[in-house]
Design a protein around this motif. Structure first.
Motif, mmCIF file in Angstrom:
data_model
loop_
_atom_site.group_PDB
_atom_site.id
_atom_site.type_symbol
_atom_site.label_atom_id
_atom_site.label_comp_id
_atom_site.label_asym_id
_atom_site.label_seq_id
_atom_site.Cartn_x
_atom_site.Cartn_y
_atom_site.Cartn_z
ATOM 1 N N ARG A 131 4.192 17.168 15.465
ATOM 2 C CA ARG A 131 5.098 16.149 14.807
ATOM 3 C C ARG A 131 6.300 16.618 14.555
ATOM 4 O O ARG A 131 6.499 17.781 14.279
ATOM 5 N N ASP A 132 7.299 15.862 14.657
ATOM 6 C CA ASP A 132 8.703 16.145 14.107
ATOM 7 C C ASP A 132 9.150 14.865 13.108
ATOM 8 O O ASP A 132 8.466 13.963 12.983
ATOM 9 N N LEU A 133 10.371 15.033 12.707
ATOM 10 C CA LEU A 133 10.773 14.152 11.734
ATOM 11 C C LEU A 133 11.100 12.661 12.542
ATOM 12 O O LEU A 133 10.968 11.550 11.659
ATOM 13 N N THR A 134 10.934 12.447 13.728
ATOM 14 C CA THR A 134 11.221 11.370 14.526
ATOM 15 C C THR A 134 9.869 10.620 14.201
ATOM 16 O O THR A 134 9.844 9.383 13.961
ATOM 17 N N PHE A 135 8.731 11.162 14.175
ATOM 18 C CA PHE A 135 7.531 10.423 14.041
ATOM 19 C C PHE A 135 7.565 9.751 12.368
ATOM 20 O O PHE A 135 7.464 8.737 12.430
ATOM 21 N N ILE A 136 8.072 10.440 11.295
ATOM 22 C CA ILE A 136 8.176 10.132 10.072
ATOM 23 C C ILE A 136 9.246 8.498 9.957
ATOM 24 O O ILE A 136 8.918 7.712 9.449
ATOM 25 N N ASP A 191 0.646 -1.270 -0.001
ATOM 26 C CA ASP A 191 0.102 0.015 0.061
ATOM 27 C C ASP A 191 1.040 1.173 -0.150
ATOM 28 O O ASP A 191 0.641 2.182 -0.668
ATOM 29 N N ALA A 192 1.860 1.376 0.885
ATOM 30 C CA ALA A 192 2.757 2.343 0.884
ATOM 31 C C ALA A 192 3.493 2.762 -0.303
ATOM 32 O O ALA A 192 3.793 3.856 -0.521
ATOM 33 N N LEU A 193 3.904 1.912 -0.915
ATOM 34 C CA LEU A 193 4.419 1.872 -2.403
ATOM 35 C C LEU A 193 3.673 1.788 -3.475
ATOM 36 O O LEU A 193 4.454 1.779 -4.763
ATOM 37 N N PRO A 240 -6.281 10.456 11.572
ATOM 38 C CA PRO A 240 -5.609 11.452 12.264
ATOM 39 C C PRO A 240 -4.641 11.009 13.184
ATOM 40 O O PRO A 240 -3.386 11.687 13.505
ATOM 41 N N ASP A 241 -4.629 9.538 13.392
ATOM 42 C CA ASP A 241 -3.380 9.236 14.354
ATOM 43 C C ASP A 241 -2.159 9.082 13.492
ATOM 44 O O ASP A 241 -1.243 9.020 13.876
ATOM 45 N N LEU A 242 -2.406 9.414 12.166
ATOM 46 C CA LEU A 242 -1.055 8.931 11.196
ATOM 47 C C LEU A 242 -0.947 10.390 10.627
ATOM 48 O O LEU A 242 -0.055 10.421 9.640
ATOM 49 N N ALA A 243 -1.730 11.244 10.491
ATOM 50 C CA ALA A 243 -1.583 12.563 9.817
ATOM 51 C C ALA A 243 -0.604 13.402 10.364
ATOM 52 O O ALA A 243 -0.380 13.369 11.671
ATOM 53 N N TRP A 244 0.083 13.961 9.437
ATOM 54 C CA TRP A 244 1.045 15.158 10.046
ATOM 55 C C TRP A 244 0.331 16.253 10.564
ATOM 56 O O TRP A 244 -0.472 16.797 10.270
ATOM 57 N N TYR A 304 4.401 9.874 -10.222
ATOM 58 C CA TYR A 304 4.331 9.331 -9.143
ATOM 59 C C TYR A 304 4.339 10.044 -7.972
ATOM 60 O O TYR A 304 4.940 11.073 -7.902
ATOM 61 N N GLY A 305 3.284 9.939 -6.928
ATOM 62 C CA GLY A 305 2.840 10.744 -6.047
ATOM 63 C C GLY A 305 3.767 10.654 -4.893
ATOM 64 O O GLY A 305 3.634 11.371 -3.973
ATOM 65 N N GLY A 306 4.551 9.520 -4.678
ATOM 66 C CA GLY A 306 5.551 9.268 -3.570
ATOM 67 C C GLY A 306 5.003 8.399 -2.674
ATOM 68 O O GLY A 306 3.941 7.692 -2.863
ATOM 69 N N ILE A 307 5.624 8.181 -1.303
ATOM 70 C CA ILE A 307 4.896 7.164 -0.346
ATOM 71 C C ILE A 307 3.458 7.619 -0.119
ATOM 72 O O ILE A 307 3.372 8.637 0.110
ATOM 73 N N TYR A 308 2.689 6.546 0.278
ATOM 74 C CA TYR A 308 1.400 6.592 0.011
ATOM 75 C C TYR A 308 1.016 6.448 1.728
ATOM 76 O O TYR A 308 0.589 5.274 2.080
ATOM 77 N N ARG A 309 1.351 7.314 2.362
ATOM 78 C CA ARG A 309 0.806 7.336 3.825
ATOM 79 C C ARG A 309 0.194 8.551 4.142
ATOM 80 O O ARG A 309 0.505 9.782 3.625
ATOM 81 N N PRO A 310 -0.706 8.596 5.175
ATOM 82 C CA PRO A 310 -1.513 9.884 5.563
ATOM 83 C C PRO A 310 -0.483 11.087 6.047
ATOM 84 O O PRO A 310 -1.076 12.216 5.953
ATOM 85 N N TRP A 311 0.516 10.803 6.668
ATOM 86 C CA TRP A 311 1.550 11.842 6.917
ATOM 87 C C TRP A 311 2.309 12.595 5.645
ATOM 88 O O TRP A 311 2.767 13.679 5.882
ATOM 89 N N GLN A 312 2.194 11.981 4.557
ATOM 90 C CA GLN A 312 2.893 12.501 3.326
ATOM 91 C C GLN A 312 1.917 13.660 2.819
ATOM 92 O O GLN A 312 0.927 13.651 2.739
ATOM 93 N N ARG A 313 2.480 14.942 2.708
ATOM 94 C CA ARG A 313 1.723 15.929 2.285
ATOM 95 C C ARG A 313 0.747 15.873 0.878
ATOM 96 O O ARG A 313 -0.269 16.161 1.305
ATOM 97 N N GLY A 314 1.201 14.961 -0.147
ATOM 98 C CA GLY A 314 0.151 14.747 -1.042
ATOM 99 C C GLY A 314 -0.926 13.940 -0.806
ATOM 100 O O GLY A 314 -2.037 13.795 -0.970
ATOM 101 N N ALA A 315 -0.353 12.825 -0.057
ATOM 102 C CA ALA A 315 -1.375 11.603 0.275
ATOM 103 C C ALA A 315 -2.130 12.083 1.172
ATOM 104 O O ALA A 315 -3.435 11.553 1.178
ATOM 105 N N ALA A 316 -1.815 12.813 1.815
ATOM 106 C CA ALA A 316 -2.614 13.389 3.059
ATOM 107 C C ALA A 316 -4.144 13.780 2.593
ATOM 108 O O ALA A 316 -5.145 13.388 3.120
ATOM 109 N N ASN A 317 -4.317 14.708 1.451
ATOM 110 C CA ASN A 317 -5.594 14.728 0.889
ATOM 111 C C ASN A 317 -6.026 13.743 0.179
ATOM 112 O O ASN A 317 -7.448 14.330 -0.346
#
Length: 100
Positions: A74-79, A32-34, A66-70, A44-57
């Motif tokens: 949050r900081d880089l550690t989360f990603i 799913d992520a890839l 919301p538990d996985l949204a940026w 290609y839209g990038g990694i498909y995760r809720p915290w990724q800017r494009g995928a979030a919308n």
């Protein structure tokens, strides 16, 4: 961890918008992520995760997860932890498949 994705590492070309196909034998979350996706239909839209800017919308994913949204707290550690979880899940998936 080199054996998990090593054969695909050389095929990434972010400038050209190219990346390898997801591994054929992958954990569902890794597949799913890839997956190939793009909101605008170009490249290609990038990694498909809720915290990724494009995928979030995309499909309101950030609102649905919301538990996985940026967000600002949050900081880089989360990603990095989320990426580690994907790689770890792939390693476990491969181990279970090899043991079966």
């Amino acid at each position: 961890m080199r054996h998990i994705f090593a054969e695909r590492a050389s095929a990434w070309d972010p400038t050209a918008g190219r990346r390898p196909d997801p591994p054929g034998d992958a954990a569902p979350s890794v597949t799913d992520a890839l997956k190939t996706w793009n909101e605008s239909g170009t490249g290609y839209g990038g990694i498909y995760r809720p915290w990724q800017r494009g995928a979030a919308n995309h499909n309101n994913w950030a609102r649905l997860r919301p538990d996985l949204a940026w967000h600002a707290r949050r900081d880089l550690t989360f990603i990095m932890e989320e990426l580690y979880a994907l790689v770890s899940e792939q390693a476990s998936w491969l181990d279970r498949r090899a043991a079966a």
